[in-house]
Design a protein around this motif. Sequence first.
Motif, PDB file in Angstrom:
ATOM      1  N   ALA A 179       0.745  -1.154   0.067  1.00 36.00           N
ATOM      2  CA  ALA A 179      -0.009   0.100   0.068  1.00 36.00           C
ATOM      3  C   ALA A 179       0.984   1.055  -0.025  1.00 36.00           C
ATOM      4  O   ALA A 179       2.089   1.158   0.233  1.00 36.00           O
ATOM      5  N   LYS A 180       0.179   2.439  -0.311  1.00 42.82           N
ATOM      6  CA  LYS A 180       1.200   3.646  -0.180  1.00 42.82           C
ATOM      7  C   LYS A 180       0.376   4.506   0.639  1.00 42.82           C
ATOM      8  O   LYS A 180      -0.711   4.414   1.113  1.00 42.82           O
ATOM      9  N   VAL A 181       1.187   5.824   1.120  1.00 43.16           N
ATOM     10  CA  VAL A 181       0.622   6.562   2.097  1.00 43.16           C
ATOM     11  C   VAL A 181      -0.358   7.113   1.381  1.00 43.16           C
ATOM     12  O   VAL A 181      -0.677   7.808   0.326  1.00 43.16           O
ATOM     13  N   GLY A 182      -1.570   7.393   2.446  1.00 44.16           N
ATOM     14  CA  GLY A 182      -2.595   7.890   2.062  1.00 44.16           C
ATOM     15  C   GLY A 182      -3.917   6.942   1.803  1.00 44.16           C
ATOM     16  O   GLY A 182      -4.896   6.934   1.677  1.00 44.16           O
ATOM     17  N   ASP A 183      -3.602   5.427   1.479  1.00 40.62           N
ATOM     18  CA  ASP A 183      -4.502   4.325   1.026  1.00 40.62           C
ATOM     19  C   ASP A 183      -5.023   4.109   2.259  1.00 40.62           C
ATOM     20  O   ASP A 183      -4.771   4.111   3.624  1.00 40.62           O
TER      21      ASP A 183
ATOM     22  N   LYS B 232      -8.084  -2.254   4.486  1.00 39.89           N
ATOM     23  CA  LYS B 232      -9.137  -2.992   5.385  1.00 39.89           C
ATOM     24  C   LYS B 232      -8.540  -4.375   5.702  1.00 39.89           C
ATOM     25  O   LYS B 232      -8.317  -5.432   4.948  1.00 39.89           O
ATOM     26  N   TYR B 233      -8.622  -4.689   7.024  1.00 39.02           N
ATOM     27  CA  TYR B 233      -8.095  -5.889   7.661  1.00 39.02           C
ATOM     28  C   TYR B 233      -9.613  -6.693   8.008  1.00 39.02           C
ATOM     29  O   TYR B 233     -10.205  -6.418   8.737  1.00 39.02           O
TER      30      TYR B 233
ATOM     31  N   SER C 186     -14.008  -6.862  11.129  1.00 42.97           N
ATOM     32  CA  SER C 186     -13.269  -6.267  10.186  1.00 42.97           C
ATOM     33  C   SER C 186     -12.985  -4.570  10.731  1.00 42.97           C
ATOM     34  O   SER C 186     -13.653  -4.362  11.412  1.00 42.97           O
ATOM     35  N   CYS C 187     -11.843  -4.144  10.208  1.00 47.23           N
ATOM     36  CA  CYS C 187     -11.536  -2.697  10.483  1.00 47.23           C
ATOM     37  C   CYS C 187     -10.556  -2.190   9.406  1.00 47.23           C
ATOM     38  O   CYS C 187     -10.065  -2.770   8.754  1.00 47.23           O
ATOM     39  N   GLU C 188     -10.684  -0.657   9.502  1.00 46.56           N
ATOM     40  CA  GLU C 188      -9.892  -0.102   8.485  1.00 46.56           C
ATOM     41  C   GLU C 188      -8.759   0.938   9.088  1.00 46.56           C
ATOM     42  O   GLU C 188      -9.046   1.405  10.066  1.00 46.56           O
ATOM     43  N   PHE C 189      -7.746   0.898   8.269  1.00 42.99           N
ATOM     44  CA  PHE C 189      -6.570   1.831   8.561  1.00 42.99           C
ATOM     45  C   PHE C 189      -6.380   2.750   7.431  1.00 42.99           C
ATOM     46  O   PHE C 189      -6.323   2.447   6.202  1.00 42.99           O
ATOM     47  N   GLU C 190      -5.670   3.729   7.823  1.00 43.62           N
ATOM     48  CA  GLU C 190      -5.107   4.711   6.792  1.00 43.62           C
ATOM     49  C   GLU C 190      -3.510   4.582   7.025  1.00 43.62           C
ATOM     50  O   GLU C 190      -3.182   4.703   7.923  1.00 43.62           O
ATOM     51  N   VAL C 191      -2.779   4.353   5.746  1.00 45.42           N
ATOM     52  CA  VAL C 191      -1.759   4.302   5.575  1.00 45.42           C
ATOM     53  C   VAL C 191      -0.839   5.839   5.901  1.00 45.42           C
ATOM     54  O   VAL C 191      -1.183   6.740   5.085  1.00 45.42           O
ATOM     55  N   VAL C 192      -0.063   5.797   6.853  1.00 46.39           N
ATOM     56  CA  VAL C 192       0.710   7.288   7.077  1.00 46.39           C
ATOM     57  C   VAL C 192       2.212   7.189   6.947  1.00 46.39           C
ATOM     58  O   VAL C 192       2.658   8.475   6.949  1.00 46.39           O
ATOM     59  N   LYS C 193       2.660   6.158   6.823  1.00 47.79           N
ATOM     60  CA  LYS C 193       4.406   6.080   6.691  1.00 47.79           C
ATOM     61  C   LYS C 193       4.558   4.903   5.788  1.00 47.79           C
ATOM     62  O   LYS C 193       4.099   3.623   5.920  1.00 47.79           O
ATOM     63  N   GLY C 194       5.476   4.946   4.760  1.00 44.55           N
ATOM     64  CA  GLY C 194       6.065   3.720   4.161  1.00 44.55           C
ATOM     65  C   GLY C 194       6.912   2.871   5.127  1.00 44.55           C
ATOM     66  O   GLY C 194       7.619   3.577   6.234  1.00 44.55           O
ATOM     67  N   GLY C 195       7.089   1.663   4.731  1.00 44.81           N
ATOM     68  CA  GLY C 195       8.074   0.710   5.178  1.00 44.81           C
ATOM     69  C   GLY C 195       7.557  -0.758   5.305  1.00 44.81           C
ATOM     70  O   GLY C 195       7.016  -1.091   4.330  1.00 44.81           O
TER      71      GLY C 195
ATOM     72  N   TRP D  32      -8.356 -19.707  11.955  1.00 44.95           N
ATOM     73  CA  TRP D  32      -8.041 -18.271  11.601  1.00 44.95           C
ATOM     74  C   TRP D  32      -7.628 -18.114  10.314  1.00 44.95           C
ATOM     75  O   TRP D  32      -6.708 -18.513   9.900  1.00 44.95           O
ATOM     76  N   THR D  33      -8.246 -17.218   9.339  1.00 44.92           N
ATOM     77  CA  THR D  33      -7.497 -16.557   8.016  1.00 44.92           C
ATOM     78  C   THR D  33      -7.935 -15.215   8.279  1.00 44.92           C
ATOM     79  O   THR D  33      -8.671 -14.592   8.928  1.00 44.92           O
ATOM     80  N   PHE D  34      -7.205 -14.428   7.194  1.00 42.22           N
ATOM     81  CA  PHE D  34      -7.788 -13.088   7.203  1.00 42.22           C
ATOM     82  C   PHE D  34      -7.556 -12.605   5.580  1.00 42.22           C
ATOM     83  O   PHE D  34      -6.783 -13.130   4.980  1.00 42.22           O
ATOM     84  N   ASP D  35      -8.222 -11.633   5.366  1.00 35.21           N
ATOM     85  CA  ASP D  35      -7.900 -10.987   4.106  1.00 35.21           C
ATOM     86  C   ASP D  35      -7.594  -9.425   4.230  1.00 35.21           C
ATOM     87  O   ASP D  35      -7.730  -8.802   4.983  1.00 35.21           O
ATOM     88  N   LEU D  36      -6.893  -8.848   3.392  1.00 33.51           N
ATOM     89  CA  LEU D  36      -6.511  -7.537   3.380  1.00 33.51           C
ATOM     90  C   LEU D  36      -6.601  -6.915   2.146  1.00 33.51           C
ATOM     91  O   LEU D  36      -6.294  -7.466   1.019  1.00 33.51           O
ATOM     92  N   GLU D  37      -7.332  -5.664   2.106  1.00 30.68           N
ATOM     93  CA  GLU D  37      -7.738  -4.942   0.992  1.00 30.68           C
ATOM     94  C   GLU D  37      -7.016  -3.666   1.041  1.00 30.68           C
ATOM     95  O   GLU D  37      -6.924  -3.019   2.009  1.00 30.68           O
ATOM     96  N   VAL D  38      -6.577  -3.203  -0.086  1.00 31.40           N
ATOM     97  CA  VAL D  38      -6.102  -1.701  -0.197  1.00 31.40           C
ATOM     98  C   VAL D  38      -7.100  -1.151  -1.204  1.00 31.40           C
ATOM     99  O   VAL D  38      -7.227  -1.587  -2.419  1.00 31.40           O
ATOM    100  N   ASN D  39      -7.796   0.027  -0.755  1.00 29.87           N
ATOM    101  CA  ASN D  39      -8.692   0.687  -1.611  1.00 29.87           C
ATOM    102  C   ASN D  39      -9.459   0.002  -2.199  1.00 29.87           C
ATOM    103  O   ASN D  39      -9.901   0.238  -3.502  1.00 29.87           O
ATOM    104  N   GLY D  40     -10.134  -1.052  -1.539  1.00 29.44           N
ATOM    105  CA  GLY D  40     -11.104  -2.166  -1.988  1.00 29.44           C
ATOM    106  C   GLY D  40     -10.724  -3.058  -2.788  1.00 29.44           C
ATOM    107  O   GLY D  40     -11.550  -3.874  -3.407  1.00 29.44           O
ATOM    108  N   GLU D  41      -9.576  -3.205  -3.139  1.00 32.64           N
ATOM    109  CA  GLU D  41      -8.819  -4.191  -3.884  1.00 32.64           C
ATOM    110  C   GLU D  41      -8.067  -5.517  -3.120  1.00 32.64           C
ATOM    111  O   GLU D  41      -7.279  -4.782  -2.150  1.00 32.64           O
ATOM    112  N   LYS D  42      -8.450  -6.628  -3.078  1.00 32.51           N
ATOM    113  CA  LYS D  42      -7.934  -7.746  -2.134  1.00 32.51           C
ATOM    114  C   LYS D  42      -6.377  -7.531  -2.580  1.00 32.51           C
ATOM    115  O   LYS D  42      -6.020  -7.993  -3.824  1.00 32.51           O
TER     116      LYS D  42
END
Length: 279
Positions: A40-44, A47-48, A119-128, A152-162
């Motif tokens: 992901a990039k800063v500002g993206d 969703k976990y 499920s919950c959402e985060f905003e990317v604030v820094k690269g790394g 247990w399993t998980f999905d990760l989405e960035v701006n709506g894309e898995k």
Amino acid sequence: MKQLFSIITAVMMTALILTSSLSVAYAADDELIINGEGKAKVGDTVKYTLYLDETKEDIIGFELRLFYNSEYLSFNKKSLTSEKFDNLFYNPDLDGKIPMNWTDIGNPVSFAKKDEFISCEFEVVKGGETSIDYFVTEMYGDDMTYLKSYKWTFDLEVNGEKVIEDGVPTITTDEDTLNERQSSFINYVDGMGEENSPNKDDHQSVEGKHHATYNVYENDVIEVTRYEDVANNPTKSSNFWILIIGIPIVAALVIAAIVIVVKNRKNQPKVEKTDINEE
């Protein structure tokens, strides 16, 4: 003229190389790697979603924590959803972790088939590079013991894309949690329980110091709250939370006592009826 042309060409090539290097450096600083795979990039918006599957009994209560690094991710406090659990209590105001718990003896929840847990959402604030981790302190079913079959399993989405699907969630390495929150439930690296894991001969667990049940819950009044109440009623007394957290625990103990009594009655030998006149 040839010399002038060579100089101009060299200057242009140098400028091009410097520009490319700066672009690569900027891209690297702007990119965040999450759980080893998700990019992901800063500002993206990230969703976990945590899923649970393969439970052999219905759930009547649990205590779980999600962990994130606030240096890289900013938690959206109103984004946490859990459709399967009414009246879920959680605290969004702790830096780097989201503690939550739920108990409802009268309405057990089934995860015999894969379904969304939270499920919950985060905003990317820094690269790394960072990760979103979890730790289950307790999860129990109808027999009032901890679950031994789960996945247990998980999905990760960035701006709506898995970017990650059916990944194995990582367990926290936070020492305070491992040493203060370990209960009867065991967290395994493969995300599966002791009864249904294919790695039974080499089933790696992540465990801290084991405590009596009452020690596990002693700090929940402060650490776990329900977001709506935190936002709308900031002046509620601690006694209110003692009741809210304490009632489910007392109820669970009552149910456990009832179960023991019922089992004891079932184990008693049957007495054949006799005529009261027979001596």
